[in-house]
Design a protein around this motif. Structure first.
Motif: not given
Length: 714
Positions: A237-238, A243-245, A253-254, A292-293
């Motif tokens: 998701a990152c 973003g930074d995995a 988050f998009r 993220l939720g």
């Protein structure tokens, strides 16, 4: 599509599928062009180009030449501030006074030159920091380079088709057993899109690699691969949010499309449903999970209760202790043996905690802790085993300083307050690790033929301990330096605002004490010469420093300081490299044939420490550092950061790194191993070296710098 990438990454040239014809003229031109930049084409490659029609032969030759020129930094113009460098470089103070005298004689307003503290504002002096001649004028002022037998010649080999080479590179990167650097992760993303419907690696050991691959597959609507922890989903998701995995820095988050939300939540539900213990990883990243939720809306999917449990743990509505958390409780209670028992459920985590366990265990519990460590060896990854083996080898005596280099190549340093491990314990653990690692070494069909030059290369346990470029080795690796003159070069090109990088050299004695420095404030010291200070780089700029290898000191430490402007990550381009020359060769300040290594500079600090040169019993050696110092936002200079530099150089030079020599030693007990003396064998071999020699018998397998990571046991 990926032909140039394959050339620069593997030194293999994908075979063209163009129309056959007579391209012999192009082949001769290609051979000459390659030799002019220090490369040579094997006979099979020249024959392949010669067998193509003019059009496809020219296309292939142009791709190859462009690729190798970029590889060694010859795709840009390297101008020097002083046109006669390394000769005719004035004394620093005389030069500054000359600039000031010109400002006065010109009759201009010199008020801006004087600073309130009585110093000089160099940027206001006429002609300071900007080139006063063109690149063509620089070339005209220098004789041609005199070719020497010791000049570098790097061999290019003919590969398979572009499609086959692309798939080979994709599978090698995706299935790497060690983490990739940022450049290779970006390459992996490009290759994953092109290879999404082709062969996939059987195993993807590195979780950042999974995030990159699955990010591409999510966008293409393909099934996810190898998701077996909740953190795999968070990394994904990152990554797709830009973003930074690695989860080191926060990600914004998009918004996710409903099909994407279904895929992510389904993956979470499957992971937790198969093993509720995986919820223990959630609390470590509670904040990103909560954010993220808000994007995934798990309440809209009642059929996936296990996925909803992840966010309940993140919101602390459900308490689940991780293995590390339960072990920490045991440590706080002084129950070291219990901590080892808890950690046994995660062999990798147990081995990473082995030093702490062994140091804190009472004598009565030490045997049980050793048994726990021994029991974890068969199921831990090869990279973890090798990391522990290197660590144990450095634990007999306290180091002068303890240094930790992060994944971003920043470093922490402080006193080593740990008690040494008992010698008998170090010996026991080393023997156990040697046996386990040796038993996992991949078997080869043919005898091993090893180039001695590869023995001092540190095992590539992480791509983050290196940089992209040409002939760049992992941190701690050593490479011989033979010649009369060492020349550093540093190039940068700013993106949007005036940017001033400064190449400097710190000179040290046997005890790591400073004996001098060369920089824009001191052009000369003990035969070392600076090419002059360039203070902006709209069109790109280069600074050089010459170091005669007859120098009296023990260590030469080049560094790049950001004096003003854009960071290493923000400039359009930046690189560091070194050349080796004989004094009689003369030539322009930069010549690709004399380049021994060229690395990119991409990192979070304001001071780059790419490499240190050390003089020892075997002569001069380049020892790769790949470190960045935080520095200050502006005005970084070698004079103000020498103490932090000295600490890190000393800590790295005193550390014992596991090198290829270690693996070769283990292989000797299991296979036939011969050191290469420059003569070609009469039968197929498995060749291990920095570069592949031409003319190896058919059927030979070659492991060079780009493939050494494949020798790390799984």
């Amino acid at each position: 599509m990926f032909e140039k990438l394959i050339v620069t990454r593997t030194l293999r040239v994908p075979a063209s599928t163009g129309t056959a014809g007579d391209g012999s003229t192009v082949a001769r031109q290609l051979d000459a062009a390659l030799l002019s930049v220090g490369f040579s084409a094997e006979s099979a490659l020249l024959a392949h180009v010669g067998g193509l029609a003019i059009g496809p032969a020219m296309d292939l030759a142009a791709t190859v030449v462009a690729g190798v020129r970029e590889l060694v930094g010859d795709h840009v113009r390297h101008n020097a501030y002083f046109i006669g460098f390394p000769h005719d470089v004035p004394d620093t103070m005389e030069f500054w006074l000359d600039r000031l005298r010109e400002a006065v004689l010109a009759g201009g307003d010199t008020a801006g030159v004087r600073l309130p503290d009585g110093g000089l504002n160099l940027l206001e002096l006429p002609g300071y920091g900007t080139y006063q001649h063109t690149y063509a004028e620089l070339l005209a002022a220098h004789d041609e380079l005199v070719a020497k037998a010791g000049d570098r010649v790097t061999l290019l080999c003919l590969g398979d088709s572009a499609e086959a080479e692309t798939e080979r590179l994709y599978l090698a990167l995706a299935g790497s057993v060690t983490p990739l650097g940022e450049a290779d992760l970006a390459i992996l993303g490009e290759l994953a899109a092109a290879c999404a419907d082709g062969a996939q690696p059987d195993v993807i050991p590195v979780r950042e690699n999974r995030a990159v691959l699955n990010g591409v597959r999510l966008s293409l609507g393909r099934p996810l691969l190898a998701v077996d922890t909740t953190t795999d989903v968070l990394r994904l998701a990152c990554g797709v949010s830009g973003g930074d995995a690695t989860l080191r820095t926060p990600t914004k988050f998009r918004s996710f499309r409903r099909p994407e939300r279904r895929v992510l939540l389904a993956a979470l539900d499957e992971v937790v449903g198969a093993n509720a213990g995986k919820l223990g990883d959630v609390a470590r990243y509670a904040e990103p999970w909560k954010r993220l939720g808000e994007r995934l809306h798990p309440h809209e999917f009642p059929n996936w209760p296990h996925a909803r449990a992840v966010f309940e743990v993140a919101r602390r509505e459900r308490r689940v202790l991780s293995i590390a958390g339960r072990a920490e409780v045991a440590f706080r209670d002084g129950a070291t043996q219990k901590a080892a028992t808890v950690l046994s459920a995660s062999p990798g985590l147990l081995l990473r905690s082995a030093d702490r366990l062994l140091r804190q265990a009472p004598a009565a519990e030490r045997a049980a802790v050793v048994d726990a460590v021994t029991g974890a060896l068969p199921t831990a990854s090869g990279r973890v085993l090798l990391s522990l083996r290197e660590h144990v080898g450095n634990r007999l005596t306290p180091a002068s300083a303890r240094m930790y280099a992060s994944r971003s190549r920043n470093s922490w340093i402080g006193p080593d307050t740990r008690a040494p491990l008992p010698p008998e314990l170090v010996g026991e653990l080393s023997a156990l690790l040697d046996e386990e690692i040796g038993g996992r070494l991949p078997p080869f069909e043919h005898p091993l033929l090893v180039d001695p030059a590869v023995l001092d290369v540190a095992l590539p346990l992480s791509g983050t301990a290196s940089e992209g470029g040409f002939a760049v080795l992992p941190r701690g690796s050593r490479a011989s330096v033979e010649g009369e003159l060492l020349r550093f070069f540093m190039y940068w090109r700013q993106t949007a605002k005036r940017t001033d990088y400064d190449l400097s050299v710190l000179l040290l004695d046997d005890e790591f004490r400073t004996t001098g420095q060369v920089s824009f404030t001191n052009y000369h010291h003990d035969g070392v010469v600076h090419s002059g200070d360039v203070t902006e780089a709209k069109e790109g700029a280069t600074e050089f420093i010459d170091v005669p290898l007859s120098l009296r000191g023990r260590y030469v430490v080049p560094q790049v300081n950001i004096y003003a402007g854009e960071s290493f990550d923000d400039v359009a381009e930046s690189m560091f490299g070194y050349q080796i020359r004989e004094k009689s060769q003369r030539g322009a300040p930069f010549d690709a044939r004399t380049v021994r290594a060229r690395s990119t500079m991409r990192g979070p600090g304001r001071v780059a420490l790419p490499v240190v040169f050390a003089k020892g019993e075997r002569g001069w050696q380049a020892v790769w550092l790949h470190l960045y110092l935080r520095g200050t936002p502006t005005f970084n200079q070698v004079e103000t950061n020498q103490f932090t530099t000295l600490d890190r150089v000393r800590a790295l030079m005193e550390r014992h790194y596991l090198t290829m020599a270690y693996l070769i030693r283990l292989w000797r007990t299991r296979a036939e191993v011969t050191m290469w003396d420059g003569r070609l064998p009469d039968w197929p071999v498995t060749f291990v070296g920095l570069e592949a020699p031409g003319g190896l018998p058919d059927g030979s397998e070659v492991f060079t710098l780009d493939r050494l990571g494949e020798l790390i046991p799984e």
